[in-house]
Design an enzyme around this catalytic site. Sequence first.
Site, PDB file in Angstrom:
ATOM      1  N   ASP A 178      43.723  46.695  43.995  1.00 43.66           N
ATOM      2  CA  ASP A 178      43.456  45.309  44.377  1.00 43.66           C
ATOM      3  C   ASP A 178      42.234  44.834  43.606  1.00 43.66           C
ATOM      4  O   ASP A 178      41.190  45.500  43.609  1.00 43.66           O
ATOM      5  CB  ASP A 178      43.212  45.200  45.883  1.00 43.66           C
ATOM      6  CG  ASP A 178      43.179  43.754  46.343  1.00 43.66           C
ATOM      7  OD1 ASP A 178      44.259  43.222  46.660  1.00 43.66           O
ATOM      8  OD2 ASP A 178      42.084  43.154  46.365  1.00 43.66           O
ATOM      9  N   ILE A 179      42.357  43.690  42.919  1.00 43.62           N
ATOM     10  CA  ILE A 179      41.241  43.157  42.137  1.00 43.62           C
ATOM     11  C   ILE A 179      40.185  42.618  43.097  1.00 43.62           C
ATOM     12  O   ILE A 179      40.479  41.810  43.982  1.00 43.62           O
ATOM     13  CB  ILE A 179      41.721  42.053  41.179  1.00 43.62           C
ATOM     14  CG1 ILE A 179      42.745  42.620  40.190  1.00 43.62           C
ATOM     15  CG2 ILE A 179      40.545  41.452  40.414  1.00 43.62           C
ATOM     16  CD1 ILE A 179      43.324  41.589  39.242  1.00 43.62           C
ATOM     17  N   ASN A 186      39.246  32.719  40.770  1.00 42.28           N
ATOM     18  CA  ASN A 186      40.089  31.517  40.711  1.00 42.28           C
ATOM     19  C   ASN A 186      39.294  30.268  41.065  1.00 42.28           C
ATOM     20  O   ASN A 186      39.425  29.216  40.412  1.00 42.28           O
ATOM     21  CB  ASN A 186      41.270  31.664  41.669  1.00 42.28           C
ATOM     22  CG  ASN A 186      42.399  32.484  41.083  1.00 42.28           C
ATOM     23  OD1 ASN A 186      42.562  32.549  39.864  1.00 42.28           O
ATOM     24  ND2 ASN A 186      43.176  33.135  41.931  1.00 42.28           N
ATOM     25  N   ASP A 195      44.866  34.039  35.806  1.00 43.88           N
ATOM     26  CA  ASP A 195      46.065  34.614  35.180  1.00 43.88           C
ATOM     27  C   ASP A 195      45.704  35.529  34.018  1.00 43.88           C
ATOM     28  O   ASP A 195      46.325  36.588  33.815  1.00 43.88           O
ATOM     29  CB  ASP A 195      46.990  33.492  34.687  1.00 43.88           C
ATOM     30  CG  ASP A 195      47.675  32.762  35.829  1.00 43.88           C
ATOM     31  OD1 ASP A 195      47.654  33.275  36.962  1.00 43.88           O
ATOM     32  OD2 ASP A 195      48.226  31.678  35.594  1.00 43.88           O
ATOM     33  N   GLU A 221      47.106  39.611  43.497  1.00 44.25           N
ATOM     34  CA  GLU A 221      46.206  40.394  42.652  1.00 44.25           C
ATOM     35  C   GLU A 221      46.322  41.881  42.923  1.00 44.25           C
ATOM     36  O   GLU A 221      45.423  42.654  42.575  1.00 44.25           O
ATOM     37  CB  GLU A 221      44.751  39.940  42.874  1.00 44.25           C
ATOM     38  CG  GLU A 221      44.178  40.261  44.227  1.00 44.25           C
ATOM     39  CD  GLU A 221      44.444  39.187  45.282  1.00 44.25           C
ATOM     40  OE1 GLU A 221      43.692  39.150  46.257  1.00 44.25           O
ATOM     41  OE2 GLU A 221      45.389  38.388  45.110  1.00 44.25           O
TER      42      GLU A 221
END
Length: 311
Positions: A178-179, A186, A195, A221
């Site tokens: 998971d980022i 964002n 993206d 993500e």
Amino acid sequence: MVAAELWLRYSKFSPKLGVVTCGFLVSYLMYFVIEPYVDGAQMTLMMPIMIALIYFDRKLLTIMGLFRVVFYAGVYFGLERRLLHKPLLEFLMVECVFIIFVGMALAVIIRAREARLNLERLTKEGQDLMVERAISDKLLKTDALTGLYNHKTFHEYLDSLLEQCESNNLNLQLALFDIDNFKKVNDTYGHWVGDLVLKGVADKVGGMIGLNDFAARYGGEEFAVIFTDKSYSEAYEAVEELRINIARIEHLHAGNKPITVSIGICDYQLGDGKELLFRKTDNALYAAKERGKNTVVNAFENDGDEIASYG
């Protein structure tokens, strides 16, 4: 025969031209030998035309046909009419046979070429269809942004692998990525930068896993990797290396700040099933987030779901 052999060995001209020329000479030798004794010996003169037909050479066939008609006319008026006193009607009939045979031979070549073109067209259409199907199949199985497998394909592959694990006692580890702070990326830089970050992380994951491993964009993500040919410690080392390399990626559009990931990894235990495997791995991922992010946490089963740091 010696002339033909020398032609084929040393001539720079086309070998088939040599064969047709030799056939022309042989046909007239045969004709002059048998003509005094056999009616209709003129049919031997069609030999070079038949050879040209074998080569499916339309131009050569046309040239030989015209040359045959003209040359035989010279033979008839120069020899047959004077020495053998053959009637003009026989000459005309022989010439008509030559012309008709050449026309039929040309028709055969034309139809053969049409058949070849149709076969090539059908083959190309079949190849195009196969390519379209392959592209369509890839689009159905992969995530458009990252190029990794999508959520649906991931579950199909995992179901199949778990069946093999239960029947053949194969090794399997599941890792969820998971980022960290992706929403902040964002909100700060825009979704198009988000993206780019997703694609950069996916490229790193796809480029570092083994040929027998499986990487997918699990959602948003979050990414998932299935390891199938490693021991548990090797799988852990692989995701730890991935975590370090992902943190080193330069994101120019995101202020050149490091983007990190939290990772949960779990070794599959026989009999656990898919649901328990996911619960363990997800709990490990949650623990990685709770422990400050940018870390790898390993889950194992011990009197219920217990989370422990590995290494």
